[in-house]
Design a protein around this motif. Structure first.
Motif, PDB file in Angstrom:
ATOM      1  N   TYR A   1      -2.395   1.578  -8.354  1.00  0.00           N
ATOM      2  CA  TYR A   1      -4.089   1.497  -8.745  1.00  0.00           C
ATOM      3  C   TYR A   1      -4.810   2.887  -9.008  1.00  0.00           C
ATOM      4  O   TYR A   1      -5.466   2.698  -9.655  1.00  0.00           O
ATOM      5  N   LYS A   2      -4.352   4.038  -8.651  1.00  0.00           N
ATOM      6  CA  LYS A   2      -4.868   5.070  -8.952  1.00  0.00           C
ATOM      7  C   LYS A   2      -5.163   5.228 -10.654  1.00  0.00           C
ATOM      8  O   LYS A   2      -6.249   5.541 -11.113  1.00  0.00           O
TER       9      LYS A   2
ATOM     10  N   HIS B   1      -2.131  13.263   2.494  1.00  0.00           N
ATOM     11  CA  HIS B   1      -2.481  11.818   3.009  1.00  0.00           C
ATOM     12  C   HIS B   1      -1.722  11.389   4.309  1.00  0.00           C
ATOM     13  O   HIS B   1      -2.187  10.831   5.040  1.00  0.00           O
TER      14      HIS B   1
ATOM     15  N   ASN C   1       4.728   5.598   2.117  1.00  0.00           N
ATOM     16  CA  ASN C   1       4.849   6.656   2.795  1.00  0.00           C
ATOM     17  C   ASN C   1       5.571   6.535   4.101  1.00  0.00           C
ATOM     18  O   ASN C   1       6.533   7.176   4.538  1.00  0.00           O
TER      19      ASN C   1
ATOM     20  N   SER D   1       0.748  -1.289  -0.080  1.00  0.00           N
ATOM     21  CA  SER D   1      -0.002   0.043  -0.047  1.00  0.00           C
ATOM     22  C   SER D   1       0.906   1.231  -0.157  1.00  0.00           C
ATOM     23  O   SER D   1       2.022   1.150   0.369  1.00  0.00           O
ATOM     24  N   GLY D   2       0.390   2.266  -0.514  1.00  0.00           N
ATOM     25  CA  GLY D   2       0.945   3.560  -0.584  1.00  0.00           C
ATOM     26  C   GLY D   2       1.183   4.158   1.084  1.00  0.00           C
ATOM     27  O   GLY D   2       2.027   4.810   1.366  1.00  0.00           O
ATOM     28  N   THR D   3       0.141   3.851   1.849  1.00  0.00           N
ATOM     29  CA  THR D   3       0.315   4.116   3.264  1.00  0.00           C
ATOM     30  C   THR D   3       1.683   3.686   3.753  1.00  0.00           C
ATOM     31  O   THR D   3       2.470   4.478   4.529  1.00  0.00           O
TER      32      THR D   3
ATOM     33  N   ARG E   1      -3.972  15.427  -3.329  1.00  0.00           N
ATOM     34  CA  ARG E   1      -5.405  14.744  -3.686  1.00  0.00           C
ATOM     35  C   ARG E   1      -6.550  15.777  -2.780  1.00  0.00           C
ATOM     36  O   ARG E   1      -7.836  15.906  -3.445  1.00  0.00           O
TER      37      ARG E   1
ATOM     38  N   GLU F   1       3.378  16.232  -1.069  1.00  0.00           N
ATOM     39  CA  GLU F   1       2.502  15.622  -1.811  1.00  0.00           C
ATOM     40  C   GLU F   1       2.259  16.254  -3.107  1.00  0.00           C
ATOM     41  O   GLU F   1       1.981  17.541  -3.228  1.00  0.00           O
TER      42      GLU F   1
ATOM     43  N   ASP G   1       5.303  12.066  -1.812  1.00  0.00           N
ATOM     44  CA  ASP G   1       3.985  11.259  -2.146  1.00  0.00           C
ATOM     45  C   ASP G   1       3.609  11.686  -3.329  1.00  0.00           C
ATOM     46  O   ASP G   1       2.776  12.749  -3.729  1.00  0.00           O
TER      47      ASP G   1
ATOM     48  N   ARG H   1      -0.110  10.060  -7.742  1.00  0.00           N
ATOM     49  CA  ARG H   1      -0.581  10.202  -9.029  1.00  0.00           C
ATOM     50  C   ARG H   1       0.309  11.059  -9.977  1.00  0.00           C
ATOM     51  O   ARG H   1      -0.181  11.759 -10.790  1.00  0.00           O
TER      52      ARG H   1
ATOM     53  N   TYR I   1       7.134   7.735  -3.796  1.00  0.00           N
ATOM     54  CA  TYR I   1       6.270   6.849  -3.744  1.00  0.00           C
ATOM     55  C   TYR I   1       5.017   7.119  -5.103  1.00  0.00           C
ATOM     56  O   TYR I   1       4.782   8.209  -5.037  1.00  0.00           O
TER      57      TYR I   1
HETATM   58  C1  LIG Z   1      -1.973  10.840  -2.165  1.00  0.00           C
HETATM   59  C2  LIG Z   1      -2.108  10.010  -1.651  1.00  0.00           C
HETATM   60  N1  LIG Z   1      -1.154   9.347  -0.766  1.00  0.00           N
HETATM   61  C3  LIG Z   1      -1.252   7.898  -0.273  1.00  0.00           C
HETATM   62  C4  LIG Z   1      -2.263   7.052  -0.661  1.00  0.00           C
HETATM   63  C5  LIG Z   1      -2.452   5.768  -0.084  1.00  0.00           C
HETATM   64  O1  LIG Z   1      -2.652   4.807  -0.537  1.00  0.00           O
HETATM   65  P1  LIG Z   1      -2.958   3.421  -0.482  1.00  0.00           P
HETATM   66  O2  LIG Z   1      -4.444   3.297  -0.464  1.00  0.00           O
HETATM   67  O3  LIG Z   1      -2.403   2.292  -1.373  1.00  0.00           O
HETATM   68  O4  LIG Z   1      -2.559   3.210   1.087  1.00  0.00           O
HETATM   69  C6  LIG Z   1      -3.531   7.760  -1.374  1.00  0.00           C
HETATM   70  C7  LIG Z   1      -4.643   6.712  -1.502  1.00  0.00           C
HETATM   71  O5  LIG Z   1      -5.830   7.351  -1.602  1.00  0.00           O
HETATM   72  C8  LIG Z   1      -3.334   8.989  -1.990  1.00  0.00           C
HETATM   73  O6  LIG Z   1      -4.314   9.656  -2.379  1.00  0.00           O
END
Ligand SMILES: Cc1ncc(COP(=O)(O)O)c(C=O)c1O
Length: 401
Positions: free
Chosen positions: A253-254, A135, A114, A109-111, A194, A190, A223, A226, A249
């Motif tokens: 999937y986005k 995020h 990060n 995951s992105g979380t 978002r 970031e 971050d 996208r 990062y």
């Molecule tokens: C800017 C940003 N960073 C990180 C994430 C986290 O991604 P993940 O859902 O894979 O943890 C998201 C997901 O919505 C995001 O929009």
């Protein structure tokens, strides 16, 4: 059973995530919330959906399986073993090249990407400067504080993105007003943002912050969930943008249409420590090829396709703006998200239902200000341009009261 405090209904969750543009007619959304609405027979599997809601194609499970099959038929997918070998290694190599970094690693995951990036970049130091609307700060469940013993210092409140003087002020404030200097040497940006509708942090802002960080030996994490979208809309090379950061990062999937996953790129010295950290958190998955093969597939030719998305969407927006009562505007330093408003005499609901039922075109809901976040993505390329425009033109006529 009583709902616990942590259980949110889907819509509430999306709202809190800043995703107010929930689709009008997706089956997963409570259909009864639309006055007089009944669920249409057409399913989410409609071929060649053109969606104006997401950053990516939003593939259904059967479309995803078909895509995997198609990829595998063209060239058999090689499996990985805990990220070693196969499609996962190939994807990592591609991302290292794209970002100009020494190495890249898949994470679930992105979380996690990060969090582990800021953990390793900051080492024994505890303070991390982050954008207030990021995020990392708002949407990662206080992982930095609760899991990694880090304190996040938010800056740039009520701005789309912070600049160098915001950063300097924050550093001066903490340095001058705290008795124990427990260490600050890591900064996060970031981009696109978002929670600011995909605002791109301009290269010159990033460059100024990066130069300052380098002078002080601070580490900088991006971050860039996208980043390809921003690169296309601002004609910036990802390698150049990434060169200002220690770690980057990017989401799988986005807009790369995998079912999940993330990539973290950086120096070997950082990336080589990751596998151990991922395992500690229980994130070492047995196989990830089902995500990485799809991401790799969509990565191939992505720059050309997104450049075309930019061209086609600009033309579409110009043409839609010629229709009486329709206004689509771009946001400052924006990327693929635009503001759509309709005159009072045009029913958004009628338009959205017509587009969905008759043309497999998806449109999101309006927010509390009556603005629909009109989002463009690769799906716009899957249909003849005139067919999309005509669908809108007749939809608007049907929706006039
Ligand atoms: C800017 C940003 N960073 C990180 C994430 C986290 O991604 P993940 O859902 O894979 O943890 C998201 C997901 O919505 C995001 O929009």
């Amino acid at each position: 059973m009583e709902r616990t405090k942590t259980e949110h209904p889907r819509r509430e969750f999306l709202k809190k995530c800043g995703l107010t543009a929930v689709p009008f007619v997706l089956p997963a959304v409570d259909w009864s919330a639309i006055a007089g609405g009944t669920q249409p027979a057409r399913t989410i599997d409609s071929p060649k959906v053109v969606n104006f809601i997401f950053d990516g194609l939003s593939l259904s499970p059967s479309q995803y399986l078909e895509k995997l099959q198609e990829i595998n038929t063209a060239s058999p997918i090689e499996p990985d073993f805990y990220g070693n070998g196969g499609a996962t290694k190939a994807l990592e190599a591609s991302f290292a090249k794209i970002t100009g970094k020494e190495k890249a690693i898949y994470l679930p995951s992105g979380t996690m990407a990060n969090q582990l990036a800021i953990k390793l970049l900051s080492g024994g130091n505890t303070k991390i400067i982050v954008p207030e609307n990021s995020h990392v700060f708002r949407d990662e469940a206080d992982a930095a504080q609760s899991v990694h013993g880090k304190r996040l210092i938010p800056i740039g409140k009520e701005k789309a993105y912070y600049n160098l003087s915001d950063l300097k002020n924050a550093i001066a404030y903490t340095t001058n007003n705290e008795v124990f200097q427990s260490g600050l040497d890591t900064v996060v940006i970031e981009s696109p943002v978002r929670r600011a509708d995909g605002t791109f942090v301009p290269l010159k802002t990033v460059e100024a912050i990066s130069n300052y960080c380098k002078e002080r030996d601070y580490k900088l994490h991006l971050d860039g969930a996208r980043i390809h979208i921003a690169a296309a809309f601002h004609d910036v090379s990802i390698a150049e943008y990434a060169s200002y950061f220690d770690t980057v990062y990017i989401s799988l999937y986005k807009y790369l249409n995998a079912s999940g996953g993330a990539i973290l790129c950086g120096d070997a010295q950082i990336i080589d420590q990751m596998a151990h950290q991922i395992k500690i958190l229980g994130g070492a998955v047995f196989q990830s090829w089902n995500q990485t093969a799809v991401a790799l597939h969509y990565l191939n030719g992505i720059d050309e396709r997104w450049r075309e998305v930019v061209t086609v969407s600009k033309k579409l927006i110009q043409d839609l703006n010629k229709i009486k009562g329709v206004r689509i505007t771009s946001i400052h330093e924006g990327t693929n998200i635009f503001d759509l408003t309709l005159d009072e005499g045009i029913s958004l609901k009628k338009l959205a239902v017509y587009l969905y039922e008759t043309h497999s075109i998806w449109l999101g809901r309006a927010n509390e200000k009556g603005i629909v976040k009109f989002t463009v993505n690769e799906s716009i390329l899957s249909r003849d341009y005139d067919a999309i425009l005509k669908a809108w033109q007749s939809g608007i006529e049907q929706a006039r009261s």
